[in-house]
Design a protein around this motif. Structure first.
Motif, PDB file in Angstrom:
ATOM      1  N   LEU A 112       0.828  -1.198   0.000  1.00  0.00           N
ATOM      2  CA  LEU A 112       0.000   0.000   0.000  1.00  0.00           C
ATOM      3  C   LEU A 112       0.861   1.247   0.000  1.00  0.00           C
ATOM      4  N   ASP A 113       0.205   2.387  -0.191  1.00  0.00           N
ATOM      5  CA  ASP A 113       0.940   3.644  -0.125  1.00  0.00           C
ATOM      6  C   ASP A 113       1.277   3.970   1.322  1.00  0.00           C
ATOM      7  N   ALA A 114       1.963   5.078   1.520  1.00  0.00           N
ATOM      8  CA  ALA A 114       2.491   5.410   2.836  1.00  0.00           C
ATOM      9  C   ALA A 114       1.382   5.626   3.862  1.00  0.00           C
ATOM     10  N   ARG A 115       0.305   6.315   3.470  1.00  0.00           N
ATOM     11  CA  ARG A 115      -0.772   6.597   4.420  1.00  0.00           C
ATOM     12  C   ARG A 115      -1.471   5.320   4.860  1.00  0.00           C
ATOM     13  N   ALA A 116      -1.797   4.452   3.913  1.00  0.00           N
ATOM     14  CA  ALA A 116      -2.451   3.193   4.265  1.00  0.00           C
ATOM     15  C   ALA A 116      -1.520   2.282   5.047  1.00  0.00           C
ATOM     16  N   ALA A 117      -0.204   2.360   4.725  1.00  0.00           N
ATOM     17  CA  ALA A 117       0.753   1.559   5.476  1.00  0.00           C
ATOM     18  C   ALA A 117       0.808   2.005   6.930  1.00  0.00           C
ATOM     19  N   THR A 118       0.717   3.329   7.148  1.00  0.00           N
ATOM     20  CA  THR A 118       0.691   3.841   8.517  1.00  0.00           C
ATOM     21  C   THR A 118      -0.531   3.330   9.266  1.00  0.00           C
ATOM     22  N   ARG A 119      -1.649   3.257   8.575  1.00  0.00           N
ATOM     23  CA  ARG A 119      -2.864   2.713   9.182  1.00  0.00           C
ATOM     24  C   ARG A 119      -2.654   1.258   9.597  1.00  0.00           C
ATOM     25  N   ALA A 120      -1.973   0.465   8.759  1.00  0.00           N
ATOM     26  CA  ALA A 120      -1.685  -0.930   9.104  1.00  0.00           C
ATOM     27  C   ALA A 120      -0.798  -1.027  10.336  1.00  0.00           C
ATOM     28  N   LEU A 121       0.184  -0.097  10.448  1.00  0.00           N
ATOM     29  CA  LEU A 121       1.052  -0.112  11.623  1.00  0.00           C
ATOM     30  C   LEU A 121       0.263   0.245  12.876  1.00  0.00           C
ATOM     31  N   HIS A 122      -0.674   1.201  12.770  1.00  0.00           N
ATOM     32  CA  HIS A 122      -1.511   1.559  13.915  1.00  0.00           C
ATOM     33  C   HIS A 122      -2.368   0.372  14.358  1.00  0.00           C
ATOM     34  N   LEU A 123      -2.885  -0.386  13.397  1.00  0.00           N
ATOM     35  CA  LEU A 123      -3.683  -1.569  13.741  1.00  0.00           C
ATOM     36  C   LEU A 123      -2.837  -2.632  14.442  1.00  0.00           C
ATOM     37  N   THR A 124      -1.589  -2.750  14.006  1.00  0.00           N
ATOM     38  CA  THR A 124      -0.694  -3.715  14.665  1.00  0.00           C
ATOM     39  C   THR A 124      -0.454  -3.317  16.109  1.00  0.00           C
ATOM     40  N   ALA A 125      -0.192  -2.024  16.318  1.00  0.00           N
ATOM     41  CA  ALA A 125       0.017  -1.548  17.687  1.00  0.00           C
ATOM     42  C   ALA A 125      -1.240  -1.703  18.530  1.00  0.00           C
ATOM     43  N   ALA A 126      -2.405  -1.432  17.936  1.00  0.00           N
ATOM     44  CA  ALA A 126      -3.656  -1.577  18.680  1.00  0.00           C
ATOM     45  C   ALA A 126      -3.901  -3.027  19.074  1.00  0.00           C
ATOM     46  N   LEU A 127      -3.562  -3.965  18.182  1.00  0.00           N
ATOM     47  CA  LEU A 127      -3.732  -5.377  18.500  1.00  0.00           C
ATOM     48  C   LEU A 127      -2.841  -5.794  19.656  1.00  0.00           C
ATOM     49  N   LEU A 128      -1.583  -5.298  19.642  1.00  0.00           N
ATOM     50  CA  LEU A 128      -0.676  -5.613  20.745  1.00  0.00           C
ATOM     51  C   LEU A 128      -1.171  -4.997  22.051  1.00  0.00           C
ATOM     52  N   ALA A 129      -1.722  -3.798  21.973  1.00  0.00           N
ATOM     53  CA  ALA A 129      -2.240  -3.155  23.178  1.00  0.00           C
ATOM     54  C   ALA A 129      -3.450  -3.897  23.725  1.00  0.00           C
ATOM     55  N   ALA A 130      -4.316  -4.349  22.846  1.00  0.00           N
ATOM     56  CA  ALA A 130      -5.481  -5.095  23.301  1.00  0.00           C
ATOM     57  C   ALA A 130      -5.078  -6.386  23.988  1.00  0.00           C
ATOM     58  N   HIS A 131      -4.066  -7.062  23.469  1.00  0.00           N
ATOM     59  CA  HIS A 131      -3.593  -8.288  24.111  1.00  0.00           C
ATOM     60  C   HIS A 131      -2.947  -7.995  25.452  1.00  0.00           C
ATOM     61  N   LYS A 132      -2.245  -6.873  25.522  1.00  0.00           N
ATOM     62  CA  LYS A 132      -1.625  -6.515  26.795  1.00  0.00           C
ATOM     63  C   LYS A 132      -2.683  -6.214  27.848  1.00  0.00           C
ATOM     64  N   LYS A 133      -3.781  -5.621  27.412  1.00  0.00           N
ATOM     65  CA  LYS A 133      -4.878  -5.274  28.324  1.00  0.00           C
ATOM     66  C   LYS A 133      -5.588  -6.531  28.802  1.00  0.00           C
ATOM     67  N   GLU A 134      -5.751  -7.514  27.900  1.00  0.00           N
ATOM     68  CA  GLU A 134      -6.474  -8.734  28.247  1.00  0.00           C
ATOM     69  C   GLU A 134      -5.595  -9.780  28.926  1.00  0.00           C
ATOM     70  N   ALA A 135      -4.288  -9.505  29.015  1.00  0.00           N
ATOM     71  CA  ALA A 135      -3.355 -10.515  29.517  1.00  0.00           C
ATOM     72  C   ALA A 135      -3.572 -10.787  30.991  1.00  0.00           C
ATOM     73  N   THR A 136      -3.381 -12.042  31.370  1.00  0.00           N
ATOM     74  CA  THR A 136      -3.438 -12.466  32.771  1.00  0.00           C
ATOM     75  C   THR A 136      -2.149 -13.203  33.091  1.00  0.00           C
ATOM     76  N   ALA A 137      -2.161 -13.853  34.223  1.00  0.00           N
ATOM     77  CA  ALA A 137      -0.943 -14.570  34.630  1.00  0.00           C
ATOM     78  C   ALA A 137      -0.665 -15.763  33.730  1.00  0.00           C
TER      79      ALA A 137
END
Length: 893
Positions: free
Chosen positions: A512-537
């Motif tokens: 994709l172009d640069a703008r859409a690629a940035t959107r993909a990177l934001h989604l990757t970070a959001a997915l990692l954040a969601a997993h960190k939020k849902e993480a347990t022991a």
């Protein structure tokens, strides 16, 4: 004499039946071979029983006479036996025929006119069982009379009983093979028996018909008869047997079968009405073998209807049956690309939530279809985009995400894939597209309350404040739940699924172009954040997952050229190679299964006797060369066979024992034949020399080996038969017992060495798909882990030694085992003659400087404990045996 005086005169039927058994086994001759005088009295009792008014006594006595081997006893009884042919009861008459047949076969001089006598009896007899026995006698004693009888009644054969019709089919088979000119005379009769009332007669008639005629009409008629038998018979074993005959007819029918059988492919699918999974599996395999391009579309339509019907069924094998149907449609689409357009959408509709076994096979087909059919790629990709949001099983979601990212060949497809992932990944702002969020009007924070009626009839109020918290960012995934469909797999599923989603986002960003690629990177970070939020022991991203996600972010943000090429091009190349490898494996398997293709050396010459030359000397020389070559081939074959036998000789006793014994162990399917050589090494005569055997394991001795008499320095061969019931190591042990002639009659015993039955004799290399291997690996409960203890220093050499010792097949492609990385992992599979599966996984490595032996372990899994333990013992024994020279390459699975 005690029996003759007190038991023989009794009239009780049970006593008389026991007496017949007694007279059968009691010695009737003296030591010098002459008939005992007392047997004259017994013979007179036989004669009276043959004239007894009770038909049971007459018939059982006639059956007993079939087992007598003394002509002196039979000769006085012949008039009474002949008289029984005219008895009023059919039980007596049919046993009289059997008695005359046996006496004629063993002592023809006693009743030389037996064929004429039975032929006259057959002409006037009305009972079918009596006619059948008489016809059997003529068939084996004087075939010409049987043929004349059949020829005079060809038009009325369909009215005979089934037991007589079976014998008639046997006669036609024998006559037509001995004299092919008779085929036209009897083939119409065989055609008529295809419509007989007995299933056994129709089965035998169909088998005889295809041996008598190779015409397409005959093959079609026989195949239609087989299909009708499969559909109408209720016994699943009968269905499987007839399916095997139909499959053999397809393979061995030649060009005529190739022309005639495809029209019956749709009729074969009627067998799918059976509820047995094995019957359905063989039916689908046979239908795919028979079908041609003319019926391919119709076949697919039937399979789609069956899949829809199986989806609504509630029996235990419904999911497995749908999996079989998916694989059948997969093969049909690859065999006939013109039907792939209708197969692909139908299969993707079956994915649903991906919980059933068929979903993995659908993903495998989608991968192959996207790679093999470029014309269908746009519609298939769009259909995949539609079904992905509903997938909630991580294993299926990972496959779907990889396919979406890999085949996003255009910017539009990449953007569509990004939108699908954006709907499933929760973002902090509820939506990753800020421009869209700003353009939309603000939604009220509250919802107007609505009145509800409770169970007791009172009113209750409900508003948005007391509703469960909704998921942000459209994470419902189209499932209508807070975390439904793909969102559930990405956020609440296993961490590896989220890691694979990061890889898919990275690959999409590169397209994709640069703008859409940035959107993909934001989604990757959001997915990692969601997993960190849902993480347990106990849950959450592992260190490997976090490292993988970080690499994906780095690769998508500023990738070097080599990284971009690996992500966008190398994966497609690897997929192409994998599919080519699978196709070559399938082709090689079909070649191995085909009995029509026989390998012939390229340089082999063809000898034409008629063109051997004009001169007699030349012809004589050519015939001499031909005879010499045949003799050398026979000698070489005999030598190799003898070498194979000698390699299986087991020494049972020592050379200094009074009796020396050794045996050859021959394994044939479910039977083990022990050919024991016993040698008398003494100067005494050994009486009642007996090999007494016992078994340990799932083995059973069929019969006790007979006793023999060994002269001084003499030898004898004794055979023993052992039945095998399962695939596991067994032990046969025992001793030799003998008596030495003389005044003392000493009794001697020689203990035998144990005979170990090797498990390798029962297992054969086999192939299975990766999905089946993983499914069986998860289902099998018995596991045996064997540590590698060998002096072999090369990984590939150890693998070859393991395959040769265990008779297993390597499923891992040769290309995956190439290279020198210092470690190796390979899957192996074998199947026993009893239908048991054996799985093995090899994980080995070399020392750092490659100077020491290979280290690692082999994990074995099987459904039965005996299979797993026996195979592990075989591997431990293999470590002690020297390895043979490995071939240059590992044969493909």
């Amino acid at each position: 004499m005690v029996i003759i005086r007190f038991v023989l005169p009794l009239h009780d039927h049970t006593i008389k039946k026991l007496l017949l058994i007694f007279w059968e086994i009691v010695p009737k001759t003296t030591a010098d071979g002459k008939l005992m005088q007392e047997m004259i009295l017994v013979c007179d009792a036989y004669r009276k029983d043959l004239q007894h008014p009770n038909e049971f006594i007459r018939g059982s006595t006639l059956r007993f006479l079939c087992k007598l081997k003394e002509p002196e006893l039979l000769e006085p009884l012949l008039p009474a036996i002949r008289a029984c042919l005219d008895h009023r009861h059919s039980y007596v008459r049919r046993n009289a025929v059997l008695a005359i047949f046996t006496i004629y076969r063993n002592f023809e001089f006693l009743i030389p006119d037996a064929p004429e006598l039975i032929a006259n009896f057959l002409e006037s007899e009305q009972d079918m069982s009596c006619k059948r026995n008489a016809f059997v006698m003529l068939l084996h004693a004087e075939q010409e009379r049987a043929l004349a009888y059949l020829a005079s009644r060809l038009d009325s054969v369909h009215g005979f009983g089934d037991i007589l019709q079976l014998v008639i089919v046997e006669l036609i088979y024998k006559v037509c093979h001995a004299n092919p000119s008779e085929r036209s005379r009897f083939i119409r009769t065989v055609y008529g028996l295809l419509n007989a009332g007995s299933a056994a007669v129709r089965y035998e008639a169909a088998g005889t018909l295809v041996t008598l005629s190779a015409a397409p009409a005959a093959i079609t008629a026989a195949a239609a008869c087989y299909i009708d038998l499969i559909v109408k018979e209720s016994d699943n074993n009968v269905k499987l047997i007839v399916l095997g005959r139909l499959s053999a007819l397809r393979r061995g029918g030649g060009e005529a079968a190739a022309r005639a059988l495809p029209d019956l492919a749709m009729d074969v699918l009627r067998v799918l009405a059976s509820s047995d999974l094995d019957v359905r599996q063989q039916t689908l395999a046979l239908a795919l073998e028979l079908v041609s391009s003319r019926h391919a579309e119709e076949l697919v339509q039937v399979l789609r209807k069956e899949a829809a019907r199986a989806g609504s069924a509630d029996h235990d094998d419904a999911n497995k049956y749908r999996q079989l149907l998916v694989r059948a449609m997969h093969k049909a689409a690859l065999k006939f690309p013109e039907v792939a357009g209708s197969v692909a959408p139908a299969l993707l509709d079956m994915v649903e939530e991906g919980a059933e076994p068929a979903a993995a096979d659908v993903m495998a087909f989608t991968r192959e279809a996207l790679a093999a059919f470029p014309d269908l790629r746009p519609s298939l990709y769009q259909k995949l985009l539609e079904v992905v949001p509903a997938i909630k099983v991580g294993k299926i979601a990972r496959s779907a995400l990889w396919l979406l990212a890999e085949f996003a060949d255009t910017a539009e497809r990449a953007a569509a894939t990004l939108d699908v992932l954006a709907q499933a990944i929760p973002t902090p702002n509820g939506n990753d597209n800020k421009d869209k969020e700003e353009s939309e009007p603000a939604k009220p924070d509250t919802a107007p309350p609505r009145q509800l009626v409770t169970s007791d009839g009172t009113y209750a109020s409900q508003s948005a404040f007391n509703l469960p918290a909704a998921s942000s960012g459209g994470a419902g995934g189209g499932a209508g739940s807070p975390l439904g469909g793909l969102a559930h797999a990405l956020v609440s599923g296993e961490p590896f699924t989220a890691s694979c989603a990061c890889s898919a986002l990275c690959k999409v960003a590169l397209k994709l172009d640069a703008r859409a690629a940035t959107r993909a990177l934001h989604l990757t970070a959001a997915l990692l954040a969601a997993h960190k939020k849902e993480a347990t022991a106990t849950t959450g991203l592992t260190a490997d997952d976090l490292e993988h996600a970080a690499l994906c972010l780095r690769a998508a943000s500023s990738p070097p050229h080599v990284v971009r090429e690996a992500l966008t091009e190398s994966s497609r190349t690897a997929l192409t190679q994998l599919l080519q490898e699978r196709a070559s494996q399938l082709d090689s398997k079909e070649e191995d299964d085909s009995e029509e293709e026989k390998s012939v050396p390229v340089e082999a010459g063809i000898s034409f006797a008629a063109l051997a030359g004009a001169g007699a000397a030349t012809q004589h020389h050519d015939m001499f060369e031909l005879s010499l070559s045949k003799a050398l081939e026979g000698r070489a074959a005999g030598a190799s066979e003898e070498k194979g036998k000698l390699s299986k000789v087991t020494q049972l006793t020592g050379f200094s024992d009074p009796v020396y014994a050794e045996c050859i162990v021959a394994v044939n399917q479910y039977d083990i034949v022990l050919d024991v050589l016993v040698v008398n090494q003494t100067d005494d005569t050994l009486q009642n020399c007996t090999v007494e055997l016992a078994t340990l394991g799932d083995l059973r001795l069929v019969e006790r080996p007979p006793a023999v008499v060994l002269a001084p320095r003499d030898f004898a061969t004794i055979k023993a038969h052992v039945k095998v019931a399962s695939t596991e190591n067994g032990i046969i042990f025992g001793n030799i017992v003998y008596e030495v002639t003389g005044a003392s009659m000493d009794r001697g015993v020689v203990v035998l060495n144990d005979i170990h039955i090797d498990i390798v004799d029962y297992i054969q290399p086999a192939s299975c798909s990766d999905a089946d291997f993983r499914q069986m690996w998860a289902e099998f409960e018995w596991e045996n882990k064997v540590s590698v203890n060998t002096n072999i220093t090369d990984l590939r050499e150890y693998l070859q030694h393991l395959l040769a010792s265990t008779n297993m097949k390597c499923l891992t492609p040769d290309k995956a085992l190439s290279g020198q990385c210092g470690f190796m992992a390979a899957n192996m599979y074998a199947r026993s003659i009893f239908g048991e599966d054996a799985l093995a996984n090899l994980s080995v490595e070399q020392p750092l400087h490659r100077t020491g032996p290979v280290a690692g372990h082999v994990r074995i899994r099987a459904k039965s404990q005996g299979m797993a333990l026996s195979l592990g013992d075989k591997i431990n024994m293999m470590h002690k045996a020297p390895a043979q020279k490995a071939p240059p390459t590992i044969p493909a699975a």
